[in-house]
Design a protein around this motif. Structure first.
Motif, mmCIF file in Angstrom:
data_model
loop_
_atom_site.group_PDB
_atom_site.id
_atom_site.type_symbol
_atom_site.label_atom_id
_atom_site.label_comp_id
_atom_site.label_asym_id
_atom_site.label_seq_id
_atom_site.Cartn_x
_atom_site.Cartn_y
_atom_site.Cartn_z
ATOM 1 N N VAL A 267 0.833 -1.200 0.000
ATOM 2 C CA VAL A 267 0.000 0.000 0.000
ATOM 3 C C VAL A 267 0.871 1.256 0.000
ATOM 4 O O VAL A 267 0.600 2.229 -0.727
ATOM 5 C CB VAL A 267 -0.934 0.002 1.230
ATOM 6 C CG1 VAL A 267 -1.661 1.345 1.346
ATOM 7 C CG2 VAL A 267 -1.944 -1.131 1.129
ATOM 8 N N THR A 268 1.954 1.237 0.789
ATOM 9 C CA THR A 268 2.823 2.411 0.904
ATOM 10 C C THR A 268 3.508 2.738 -0.413
ATOM 11 O O THR A 268 3.848 3.900 -0.672
ATOM 12 C CB THR A 268 3.879 2.183 2.004
ATOM 13 O OG1 THR A 268 3.219 1.834 3.216
ATOM 14 C CG2 THR A 268 4.711 3.433 2.232
ATOM 15 N N LEU A 269 3.706 1.737 -1.252
ATOM 16 C CA LEU A 269 4.348 1.976 -2.547
ATOM 17 C C LEU A 269 3.513 2.887 -3.441
ATOM 18 O O LEU A 269 4.024 3.436 -4.421
ATOM 19 C CB LEU A 269 4.617 0.645 -3.259
ATOM 20 C CG LEU A 269 5.700 -0.249 -2.643
ATOM 21 C CD1 LEU A 269 5.776 -1.579 -3.368
ATOM 22 C CD2 LEU A 269 7.054 0.453 -2.661
ATOM 23 N N ALA A 270 2.229 3.048 -3.104
ATOM 24 C CA ALA A 270 1.368 3.957 -3.874
ATOM 25 C C ALA A 270 1.529 5.405 -3.417
ATOM 26 O O ALA A 270 0.968 6.312 -4.032
ATOM 27 C CB ALA A 270 -0.092 3.526 -3.739
ATOM 28 N N ASN A 271 2.287 5.615 -2.345
ATOM 29 C CA ASN A 271 2.518 6.960 -1.820
ATOM 30 C C ASN A 271 3.679 7.598 -2.579
ATOM 31 O O ASN A 271 4.824 7.157 -2.463
ATOM 32 C CB ASN A 271 2.839 6.879 -0.329
ATOM 33 C CG ASN A 271 3.046 8.243 0.315
ATOM 34 O OD1 ASN A 271 3.123 9.266 -0.359
ATOM 35 N ND2 ASN A 271 3.155 8.251 1.629
ATOM 36 N N PRO A 272 3.451 8.651 -3.354
ATOM 37 C CA PRO A 272 4.529 9.236 -4.164
ATOM 38 C C PRO A 272 5.664 9.836 -3.335
ATOM 39 O O PRO A 272 6.804 9.872 -3.780
ATOM 40 C CB PRO A 272 3.822 10.318 -4.983
ATOM 41 C CG PRO A 272 2.582 10.640 -4.195
ATOM 42 C CD PRO A 272 2.179 9.356 -3.549
ATOM 43 N N VAL A 273 5.345 10.281 -2.112
ATOM 44 C CA VAL A 273 6.373 10.903 -1.275
ATOM 45 C C VAL A 273 7.413 9.877 -0.836
ATOM 46 O O VAL A 273 8.573 10.218 -0.583
ATOM 47 C CB VAL A 273 5.730 11.594 -0.059
ATOM 48 C CG1 VAL A 273 6.787 12.161 0.881
ATOM 49 C CG2 VAL A 273 4.791 12.704 -0.517
ATOM 50 N N LEU A 274 7.017 8.607 -0.762
ATOM 51 C CA LEU A 274 7.959 7.549 -0.381
ATOM 52 C C LEU A 274 9.201 7.568 -1.260
ATOM 53 O O LEU A 274 10.329 7.414 -0.768
ATOM 54 C CB LEU A 274 7.272 6.177 -0.491
ATOM 55 C CG LEU A 274 8.200 4.957 -0.428
ATOM 56 C CD1 LEU A 274 8.802 4.812 0.966
ATOM 57 C CD2 LEU A 274 7.453 3.693 -0.833
ATOM 58 N N TYR A 275 9.023 7.767 -2.555
ATOM 59 C CA TYR A 275 10.135 7.722 -3.503
ATOM 60 C C TYR A 275 11.092 8.901 -3.298
ATOM 61 O O TYR A 275 12.304 8.762 -3.491
ATOM 62 C CB TYR A 275 9.582 7.700 -4.924
ATOM 63 C CG TYR A 275 8.695 6.508 -5.181
ATOM 64 C CD1 TYR A 275 9.233 5.293 -5.589
ATOM 65 C CD2 TYR A 275 7.324 6.576 -4.955
ATOM 66 C CE1 TYR A 275 8.423 4.182 -5.797
ATOM 67 C CE2 TYR A 275 6.503 5.475 -5.151
ATOM 68 C CZ TYR A 275 7.059 4.283 -5.567
ATOM 69 O OH TYR A 275 6.263 3.169 -5.743
ATOM 70 N N LEU A 276 10.547 10.039 -2.890
ATOM 71 C CA LEU A 276 11.390 11.204 -2.634
ATOM 72 C C LEU A 276 12.204 11.003 -1.359
ATOM 73 O O LEU A 276 13.415 11.250 -1.346
ATOM 74 C CB LEU A 276 10.524 12.464 -2.507
ATOM 75 C CG LEU A 276 9.532 12.730 -3.638
ATOM 76 C CD1 LEU A 276 8.773 14.021 -3.369
ATOM 77 C CD2 LEU A 276 10.241 12.808 -4.976
ATOM 78 N N VAL A 277 11.538 10.563 -0.301
ATOM 79 C CA VAL A 277 12.224 10.331 0.972
ATOM 80 C C VAL A 277 13.262 9.234 0.834
ATOM 81 O O VAL A 277 14.396 9.358 1.309
ATOM 82 C CB VAL A 277 11.206 9.980 2.073
ATOM 83 C CG1 VAL A 277 11.930 9.603 3.368
ATOM 84 C CG2 VAL A 277 10.245 11.135 2.321
ATOM 85 N N SER A 278 12.892 8.148 0.155
ATOM 86 C CA SER A 278 13.797 7.015 -0.006
ATOM 87 C C SER A 278 15.040 7.390 -0.806
ATOM 88 O O SER A 278 16.162 7.050 -0.430
ATOM 89 C CB SER A 278 13.064 5.859 -0.693
ATOM 90 O OG SER A 278 13.921 4.747 -0.868
ATOM 91 N N GLY A 279 14.839 8.103 -1.907
ATOM 92 C CA GLY A 279 15.985 8.511 -2.718
ATOM 93 C C GLY A 279 16.881 9.486 -1.988
ATOM 94 O O GLY A 279 18.115 9.399 -2.067
ATOM 95 N N PHE A 280 16.269 10.399 -1.252
ATOM 96 C CA PHE A 280 17.047 11.376 -0.483
ATOM 97 C C PHE A 280 17.842 10.678 0.610
ATOM 98 O O PHE A 280 19.016 11.002 0.835
ATOM 99 C CB PHE A 280 16.094 12.415 0.114
ATOM 100 C CG PHE A 280 16.777 13.621 0.677
ATOM 101 C CD1 PHE A 280 17.647 14.374 -0.086
ATOM 102 C CD2 PHE A 280 16.546 14.030 1.988
ATOM 103 C CE1 PHE A 280 18.280 15.503 0.423
ATOM 104 C CE2 PHE A 280 17.165 15.155 2.517
ATOM 105 C CZ PHE A 280 18.033 15.881 1.739
#
Length: 253
Positions: A198-211
């Motif tokens: 479910v969390t993978l649908a959160n677009p902010v996850l990709y920003l936080v993870s990459g940062f």
């Protein structure tokens, strides 16, 4: 390109930040420091390391991203909404200034404010944790592009909003919750498998993870996917702003 017009808009918006230093810089830094004290020092001592990184250090990218997203949206939204509210937007639109130059001035100022705040928060973090940056270039890449993208989003919200209360709807009810649920304070690997999906649908996850990857080389998703996602977000926001000026949506009526 009308450099003087861009500079005038940019300097006007930056001067507003210096006039409201307490609200623009001091308040977010104090709030973030409290996060470090409560979560990093108090709770963090009771938690083990996450992928070899202490919990206090693990928090830093998430807290920087939380402030960066909310401040970028808020600064840009208020920056363009206020001249629309007072009617001075029509003077800007009638001046020999292109839409690109208007956006560059407002969005550039909002992004600059957010970058200044992000850097101050990272410097503040060094007082509480041992901060290391494995990939400085990619750290700046995520920092700058995220500030630009969400400043564009804020610009869109400022055009869309009909009142001051609407300026806060997206930052408070959408951006902040998505950031909290996007792995800012935890790794999604700590969640049950269903909630990881479910969390993978959160677009902010990709920003936080990459940062976070740019700091410690640990991430919940591939850095390449994070880079692709931020570019997609930037493209979408740019396209919407282009459509707004092409159609005159809520700025010429």
């Amino acid at each position: 390109m009308n450099i003087h017009a861009i500079s005038a808009i940019y300097r006007f918006e930056m001067n507003r930040m210096w006039r409201t230093m307490g609200q623009s810089i001091v308040s977010p830094v104090i709030s973030t420091s409290l996060y470090f004290i409560v979560f990093g020092a108090a709770i963090g001592q009771q938690m083990g390391a996450i992928d070899g990184v202490s919990y206090g250090a693990f928090l830093v990218p998430g807290l920087v991203m939380l402030s960066l997203l909310t401040q970028s949206v808020s600064n840009a939204a208020f920056g363009i909404y206020f001249p629309k509210f007072t009617g001075t937007i029509y003077e800007i639109l009638s001046a020999p200034v292109s839409a690109f130059e208007i956006v560059l001035g407002y969005v550039g100022a909002a992004a600059t404010k957010s970058l200044i705040l992000g850097i101050i928060i990272m410097l503040t973090a060094t007082l509480f944790v041992d901060l290391k940056i494995a990939h400085p270039f990619w750290m700046l890449f995520f920092l700058v592009l995220t500030a630009m993208t969400f400043s564009l989003l804020g610009f869109i919200i400022g055009i869309w909003a009909d009142g001051f209360d609407q300026l806060q709807i997206v930052p408070l009810l959408i951006i902040t919750p998505l950031t909290f649920l996007g792995g800012s304070f935890y790794s999604i690997k700590m969640l049950p498998e269903f909630w990881q999906t479910v969390t993978l649908a959160n677009p902010v996850l990709y920003l936080v993870s990459g940062f976070r990857w740019s700091f410690y080389e640990i991430s919940d998703v591939s850095p390449q996917i994070s880079i692709a996602m931020i570019l997609v977000f930037l493209g979408i926001c740019t396209g919407i702003v282009y459509w707004i000026f092409k159609t005159g949506y809520r700025i010429k009526s």
